[in-house]
Design an enzyme around this catalytic site. Structure first.
Site, short mmCIF file in Angstrom:
data_model
loop_
_atom_site.label_atom_id
_atom_site.label_comp_id
_atom_site.label_asym_id
_atom_site.label_seq_id
_atom_site.Cartn_x
_atom_site.Cartn_y
_atom_site.Cartn_z
N ASN A 131 5.17 8.83 -0.09
CA ASN A 131 3.83 8.73 0.50
C ASN A 131 3.60 9.98 1.36
O ASN A 131 4.50 10.79 1.53
CB ASN A 131 3.67 7.44 1.31
CG ASN A 131 4.70 7.34 2.42
OD1 ASN A 131 4.78 8.21 3.29
ND2 ASN A 131 5.52 6.30 2.38
N ASP A 138 11.38 5.16 -3.52
CA ASP A 138 11.54 5.96 -2.30
C ASP A 138 12.68 5.38 -1.45
O ASP A 138 13.59 6.10 -1.01
CB ASP A 138 10.21 5.92 -1.53
CG ASP A 138 10.08 6.98 -0.45
OD1 ASP A 138 11.01 7.80 -0.33
OD2 ASP A 138 9.06 6.98 0.26
N1 AR6 Z 1 14.78 4.10 -10.11
C1 AR6 Z 1 13.75 4.43 -10.93
N2 AR6 Z 1 12.54 3.86 -10.82
C2 AR6 Z 1 12.35 2.92 -9.86
C3 AR6 Z 1 13.37 2.53 -8.96
C4 AR6 Z 1 14.64 3.18 -9.12
N3 AR6 Z 1 15.67 2.90 -8.31
N4 AR6 Z 1 12.86 1.59 -8.13
C5 AR6 Z 1 11.59 1.38 -8.49
N5 AR6 Z 1 11.27 2.17 -9.55
P1 AR6 Z 1 7.06 2.60 -6.42
P2 AR6 Z 1 4.51 4.05 -6.08
C6 AR6 Z 1 10.00 2.32 -10.29
O1 AR6 Z 1 6.49 1.35 -5.86
O2 AR6 Z 1 3.81 3.04 -6.89
C7 AR6 Z 1 6.90 3.49 -1.46
O3 AR6 Z 1 6.89 2.61 -0.38
C8 AR6 Z 1 9.03 1.15 -10.27
O4 AR6 Z 1 9.38 0.20 -11.28
O5 AR6 Z 1 8.42 3.00 -6.01
O6 AR6 Z 1 4.28 5.52 -6.37
C9 AR6 Z 1 6.52 4.91 -1.07
O7 AR6 Z 1 7.01 5.24 0.21
C10 AR6 Z 1 7.72 1.84 -10.59
O8 AR6 Z 1 7.54 1.93 -12.01
O9 AR6 Z 1 6.12 3.89 -6.08
C11 AR6 Z 1 5.02 4.87 -1.11
O10 AR6 Z 1 4.50 4.35 0.09
C12 AR6 Z 1 7.91 3.26 -10.06
O11 AR6 Z 1 9.28 3.37 -9.69
C13 AR6 Z 1 4.72 3.92 -2.24
O12 AR6 Z 1 5.88 3.09 -2.36
C14 AR6 Z 1 7.05 3.61 -8.88
O13 AR6 Z 1 7.00 2.49 -8.01
C15 AR6 Z 1 4.54 4.66 -3.56
O14 AR6 Z 1 4.16 3.77 -4.56
#
Ligand code: AR6
Length: 178
Positions: free
Chosen positions: A34, A44
């Protein structure tokens, strides 16, 4: 080189993985961060836990990052040498510049990876978790942006799309097979 052979070449430079991105042994992994760049949930949180406290310390020196862009740090305890923190858009219905901002994340991350001489880079599915971006639309933007960059640049040599959830994995497989 014919156009068909050229596209075959680009396809060989991309791969889909279904796993935890923190385990990827590549030059750079991309984080879905973010604007504050101080950690969070989802991927993250997983990256900060696996990298250890040095990552947050370096992130504090970056003064955040605008949506649609990215900034790099070292990888600390991760197998990856660098983490490129990209800030995807929150989905607000599709008329708030979300496609351009999401494309910007991929292109900026690739440019940073190139500047750092990275041969391999792994992307998560930016914005498709907590930020609610529709997965198919996000995948089309991600794959399109990566192909556009690979066509015009010699680095990175390999780009990995790391799909953590089953739905994203199926969507990527479908698009990349086509
Ligand atoms: N390895 C690979 N992909 C993953 C993992 C992992 N360990 N964990 C989750 N995903 P998101 P956003 C996937 O929510 O939507 C955070 O709080 C998940 O299945 O991580 O860009 C940040 O600080 C999904 O497909 O990120 C921001 O505030 C993808 O990663 C906010 O979330 C992205 O999901 C960003 O939201």
């Amino acid at each position: 080189m014919t156009i068909v052979r050229f596209h075959e070449k680009i396809k060989k430079m991309e791969r889909i993985f279904r796993q935890d991105i923190t385990k990827m042994d590549v030059d750079a992994i991309v984080n879905a961060a973010n604007t504050r760049l101080l950690g969070g949930g989802g991927v993250d949180g997983a990256i900060h836990r696996a990298a250890g406290p040095g990552l947050l310390e370096e992130c504090r020196t970056l003064n955040g990052c605008p949506t649609g862009s990215a900034k790099a740090t070292k990888g600390y305890n991760l197998p990856a040498k660098y983490v490129i923190h990209a800030v995807g858009p929150v989905w607000r219905g599709g008329h708030k510049n979300e496609p351009e901002l999401l494309k910007g994340c991929y292109i900026t991350s690739l440019q940073i990876a190139k500047d750092l001489q990275c041969k391999t880079i792994a992307f998560p599915n930016i914005s498709t978790g907590i930020y609610g971006y529709p997965k198919r639309q996000a995948a089309e933007i991600a794959i399109g942006a990566v192909r556009q960059f690979l066509e015009n640049n010699d680095l990175p040599e390999k780009v990995y799309f790391v799909c953590f959830d089953e739905e994203n994995y199926r969507i990527y497989e479908q698009i990349m097979r086509g």
